[in-house]
Scaffold this motif. Structure first.
Motif, PDB file in Angstrom:
ATOM      1  N   UNK A  82      14.925 -28.715  20.834  1.00  0.00           N
ATOM      2  CA  UNK A  82      16.154 -27.928  20.963  1.00  0.00           C
ATOM      3  C   UNK A  82      16.001 -26.657  20.134  1.00  0.00           C
ATOM      4  N   UNK A  83      16.137 -25.509  20.810  1.00  0.00           N
ATOM      5  CA  UNK A  83      16.055 -24.221  20.137  1.00  0.00           C
ATOM      6  C   UNK A  83      17.186 -23.340  20.648  1.00  0.00           C
ATOM      7  N   UNK A  84      17.789 -22.533  19.780  1.00  0.00           N
ATOM      8  CA  UNK A  84      18.812 -21.600  20.258  1.00  0.00           C
ATOM      9  C   UNK A  84      18.208 -20.649  21.288  1.00  0.00           C
ATOM     10  N   UNK A  85      18.904 -20.479  22.383  1.00  0.00           N
ATOM     11  CA  UNK A  85      18.463 -19.549  23.415  1.00  0.00           C
ATOM     12  C   UNK A  85      17.395 -20.059  24.352  1.00  0.00           C
ATOM     13  N   UNK A  86      16.971 -21.305  24.197  1.00  0.00           N
ATOM     14  CA  UNK A  86      15.951 -21.827  25.115  1.00  0.00           C
ATOM     15  C   UNK A  86      16.561 -21.927  26.515  1.00  0.00           C
ATOM     16  N   UNK A  87      15.768 -21.567  27.492  1.00  0.00           N
ATOM     17  CA  UNK A  87      16.244 -21.603  28.868  1.00  0.00           C
ATOM     18  C   UNK A  87      15.078 -21.741  29.824  1.00  0.00           C
ATOM     19  N   UNK A  88      15.391 -21.737  31.123  1.00  0.00           N
ATOM     20  CA  UNK A  88      14.332 -21.842  32.120  1.00  0.00           C
ATOM     21  C   UNK A  88      13.674 -20.488  32.364  1.00  0.00           C
ATOM     22  N   UNK A  89      12.380 -20.506  32.600  1.00  0.00           N
ATOM     23  CA  UNK A  89      11.690 -19.285  32.998  1.00  0.00           C
ATOM     24  C   UNK A  89      11.806 -19.164  34.518  1.00  0.00           C
ATOM     25  N   UNK A  90      11.154 -18.170  35.073  1.00  0.00           N
ATOM     26  CA  UNK A  90      11.136 -18.001  36.529  1.00  0.00           C
ATOM     27  C   UNK A  90      10.023 -18.808  37.185  1.00  0.00           C
ATOM     28  N   UNK A  91       9.349 -19.649  36.403  1.00  0.00           N
ATOM     29  CA  UNK A  91       8.187 -20.369  36.913  1.00  0.00           C
ATOM     30  C   UNK A  91       8.379 -21.875  36.828  1.00  0.00           C
ATOM     31  N   UNK A  92       7.879 -22.566  37.837  1.00  0.00           N
ATOM     32  CA  UNK A  92       7.939 -24.021  37.828  1.00  0.00           C
ATOM     33  C   UNK A  92       7.066 -24.576  36.705  1.00  0.00           C
ATOM     34  N   UNK A  93       7.510 -25.690  36.157  1.00  0.00           N
ATOM     35  CA  UNK A  93       6.699 -26.439  35.210  1.00  0.00           C
ATOM     36  C   UNK A  93       5.874 -27.410  36.030  1.00  0.00           C
ATOM     37  N   UNK A  94       4.579 -27.383  35.861  1.00  0.00           N
ATOM     38  CA  UNK A  94       3.681 -28.199  36.672  1.00  0.00           C
ATOM     39  C   UNK A  94       3.084 -29.311  35.825  1.00  0.00           C
ATOM     40  N   UNK A  95       3.536 -30.549  36.029  1.00  0.00           N
ATOM     41  CA  UNK A  95       3.105 -31.658  35.179  1.00  0.00           C
ATOM     42  C   UNK A  95       1.628 -31.989  35.269  1.00  0.00           C
ATOM     43  N   UNK A  96       0.964 -31.568  36.325  1.00  0.00           N
ATOM     44  CA  UNK A  96      -0.450 -31.902  36.480  1.00  0.00           C
ATOM     45  C   UNK A  96      -1.363 -30.945  35.715  1.00  0.00           C
ATOM     46  N   UNK A  97      -0.819 -29.870  35.199  1.00  0.00           N
ATOM     47  CA  UNK A  97      -1.653 -28.930  34.440  1.00  0.00           C
ATOM     48  C   UNK A  97      -2.097 -29.536  33.120  1.00  0.00           C
ATOM     49  N   UNK A  98      -3.260 -29.149  32.668  1.00  0.00           N
ATOM     50  CA  UNK A  98      -3.808 -29.679  31.421  1.00  0.00           C
ATOM     51  C   UNK A  98      -2.940 -29.354  30.211  1.00  0.00           C
ATOM     52  N   UNK A  99      -2.232 -28.204  30.249  1.00  0.00           N
ATOM     53  CA  UNK A  99      -1.423 -27.820  29.094  1.00  0.00           C
ATOM     54  C   UNK A  99       0.035 -28.291  29.195  1.00  0.00           C
ATOM     55  N   UNK A 100       0.338 -29.144  30.162  1.00  0.00           N
ATOM     56  CA  UNK A 100       1.712 -29.656  30.294  1.00  0.00           C
ATOM     57  C   UNK A 100       1.991 -30.671  29.188  1.00  0.00           C
ATOM     58  N   UNK A 101       3.163 -30.574  28.598  1.00  0.00           N
ATOM     59  CA  UNK A 101       3.559 -31.502  27.534  1.00  0.00           C
ATOM     60  C   UNK A 101       3.606 -32.928  28.089  1.00  0.00           C
ATOM     61  N   UNK A 102       2.892 -33.828  27.439  1.00  0.00           N
ATOM     62  CA  UNK A 102       2.847 -35.222  27.881  1.00  0.00           C
ATOM     63  C   UNK A 102       4.194 -35.911  27.788  1.00  0.00           C
ATOM     64  N   UNK A 103       4.972 -35.621  26.742  1.00  0.00           N
ATOM     65  CA  UNK A 103       6.294 -36.239  26.592  1.00  0.00           C
ATOM     66  C   UNK A 103       7.259 -35.725  27.656  1.00  0.00           C
ATOM     67  N   UNK A 104       7.163 -34.444  28.015  1.00  0.00           N
ATOM     68  CA  UNK A 104       7.986 -33.908  29.110  1.00  0.00           C
ATOM     69  C   UNK A 104       7.599 -34.588  30.421  1.00  0.00           C
ATOM     70  N   UNK A 105       6.298 -34.787  30.632  1.00  0.00           N
ATOM     71  CA  UNK A 105       5.809 -35.449  31.841  1.00  0.00           C
ATOM     72  C   UNK A 105       6.370 -36.868  31.935  1.00  0.00           C
ATOM     73  N   UNK A 106       6.330 -37.604  30.830  1.00  0.00           N
ATOM     74  CA  UNK A 106       6.863 -38.968  30.819  1.00  0.00           C
ATOM     75  C   UNK A 106       8.359 -38.987  31.122  1.00  0.00           C
ATOM     76  N   UNK A 107       9.109 -38.068  30.517  1.00  0.00           N
ATOM     77  CA  UNK A 107      10.553 -37.997  30.768  1.00  0.00           C
ATOM     78  C   UNK A 107      10.831 -37.648  32.231  1.00  0.00           C
TER      79      UNK A 107
END
Length: 134
Positions: A82-107
């Motif tokens: 949780x960060x002030x001002x955090x929001x969505x970018x204009x780009x999809x989050x791709x769980x299969x990418x190597x740099x994707x957060x593992x905890x976000x992927x699990x959630x």
């Protein structure tokens, strides 16, 4: 408002008043979203989207680019940052990418499993549009 996907209570987004009295409601369990109001006064229920097409990449000052996090709701990532001002970018989050957060992927996988199979086609959630007379 009750979620049409899982039956749990939804919570309303804190939006500034607007000319169309638009409201956005979200379910904290299955993350279904319902829009009410708008120019056409409608009840809009976006359909199911699989994990790799459902989440935007989170963006905020102070959030490092690696690992890439999925934006959840209200200044939070799916993994709970949780960060002030955090929001969505204009780009999809791709769980299969190597740099994707593992905890976000699990959630994201857990949330995806909460959607009943019968509500996973494009026409499973009913949306209603009605143009108001001027």
């Amino acid at each position: 408002m009750e979620c049409d996907v899982c039956g749990r209570l939804m919570w309303q987004w804190p939006l500034d008043p607007n000319e169309w009295a638009e409201e956005i409601w979200s379910c904290s369990w299955c993350c279904a979203v319902t829009h009410v109001g708008g120019e056409w006064f409608e009840v809009s229920r976006p359909p199911y989207a699989p994990v790799d097409r459902r989440w935007e990449t989170a963006l905020a000052e102070g959030l490092p680019p690696d690992p890439a996090h999925a934006f959840g709701f209200f200044e939070n990532t799916l993994c709970g940052i949780e960060l002030p001002g955090i929001g969505p970018s204009d780009y999809l989050w791709l769980p299969e990418r190597l740099n994707a957060c593992g905890a976000c992927r699990e959630a994201a996988v857990v949330i995806d499993e909460r959607w009943p199979r019968e509500l996973r086609d494009d026409h499973a959630r009913i949306s209603i549009a009605k143009r108001l007379a001027k």
